[in-house]
Write an enzyme that holds these catalytic residues in place. Structure first.
Site, PDB file in Angstrom:
ATOM      1  N   CYS A  87       0.751  -1.291   0.104  1.00 61.41           N
ATOM      2  CA  CYS A  87      -0.053  -0.022  -0.116  1.00 61.41           C
ATOM      3  C   CYS A  87       0.706   1.155   0.092  1.00 61.41           C
ATOM      4  O   CYS A  87       1.948   1.187   0.496  1.00 61.41           O
ATOM      5  CB  CYS A  87      -1.008  -0.163   1.297  1.00 61.41           C
ATOM      6  N   ARG A 227       4.518 -11.103  18.141  1.00 59.02           N
ATOM      7  CA  ARG A 227       3.065 -10.673  18.933  1.00 59.02           C
ATOM      8  C   ARG A 227       2.823 -11.763  19.846  1.00 59.02           C
ATOM      9  O   ARG A 227       3.034 -12.820  19.784  1.00 59.02           O
ATOM     10  CB  ARG A 227       2.007 -10.883  17.677  1.00 59.02           C
ATOM     11  N   GLY A 228       2.226 -11.127  20.886  1.00 58.79           N
ATOM     12  CA  GLY A 228       1.838 -12.064  21.989  1.00 58.79           C
ATOM     13  C   GLY A 228       3.239 -12.650  22.804  1.00 58.79           C
ATOM     14  O   GLY A 228       4.080 -12.046  23.116  1.00 58.79           O
TER      15      GLY A 228
END
Length: 265
Positions: A87, A227-228
């Site tokens: 993007c 993550r986590g």
């Protein structure tokens, strides 16, 4: 139901010494940081004081930069452009071959995996524009005192340029910093980290095969899926100590099968 606002992106023309370089899709905040970061990442400047002036006109969608020293416009703009994936598409003048000629990164700084997971969580909790829109990328630097600084943009590479510009303008030492990003670590993202000299780059998602190859060659530690209590360490620079799970699962990466990747979960 919670309603989020839509993220913004605008076409903005970058003009250097009177020559229009390209039009970029950008989110209109921290544009001065982006300008410094992008020009540094692409080799137009080597230090913040190489820029004599910047004039940003948001209404006209333009950034006019005057460099303190002349450069060969024809030689620069005749180079092949490589359009970045994802993007907020951008453009880079560096090929993978060019990036391999960058200086290898040196740093004796080490980090515990639990510390990086904690900082990644702080990054997520303090990403204001992502929390407002659900559609922004972010980049974050963690300094040696544990302080975090965040920049956001519609494009993941734009966010990284913004955080590099912040570091450059404030004279931060790259070998004592960690770069965290929300986006995929592709070769152009790795090249930006390498150009500035970040020894560790972590992402909440994956790294590409080409980025891993470059990272190993340039001595940069790359951690994905941060993550986590989960992480995947793609490289073996010895800068990350696993204090979360003492027995990692060794998995074969898509890189060819001869170098296992440590996956912690």
């Amino acid at each position: 139901m919670n309603h989020k606002s839509c993220p913004d992106e605008y076409p903005i023309s970058l003009v250097i010494n009177g020559y229009e370089m390209a039009v970029f899709q950008l989110t209109k905040f921290d544009l001065e940081d982006w300008t410094y970061g992008y020009l540094f990442s692409e080799g137009f400047i080597q230090a913040a004081n190489d820029i004599e002036s910047i004039v940003i006109n948001e209404d006209m969608g333009s950034i006019h930069v005057t460099l303190s020293a002349a450069f060969d416009e024809e030689q620069v703009f005749s180079k092949k452009k490589h359009y970045t994936a994802g993007c907020g598409r951008g453009v880079t003048f560096f090929s993978m071959t060019d990036v391999k000629n960058f200086d290898k990164v040196t740093s004796n700084q080490t980090y515990q995996l639990s510390y990086l997971l904690k900082k990644r969580s702080e990054f997520a909790q303090n990403s204001r524009f992502y929390l407002e829109t659900g559609g922004m990328h972010g980049a974050c630097i963690v300094d040696e005192e544990g302080n975090i600084t965040i920049r956001e943009d519609i494009g993941r590479h734009n966010a990284v340029d913004k955080i590099i510009g912040h570091a450059l303008r404030n004279g931060l030492r790259p070998n004592r910093l960690v770069l965290l990003t929300t986006g995929r670590v592709s070769y152009e993202m790795l090249s930006k980290a390498a150009k500035f000299g970040f020894p560790v780059i972590g992402s909440r998602t994956a790294a590409t095969k080409q980025a891993i190859q470059l990272a190993r060659y340039l001595n940069i530690e790359v951690i994905g899926y941060l993550r986590g209590k989960m992480a995947m360490i793609y490289t073996a620079a010895g800068r990350v100590e696993n204090d979360v799970n003492p027995e990692p699962l060794l998995e074969r990466c898509f890189e060819g099968g001869n170098q296992p990747v440590e996956l912690y979960r």
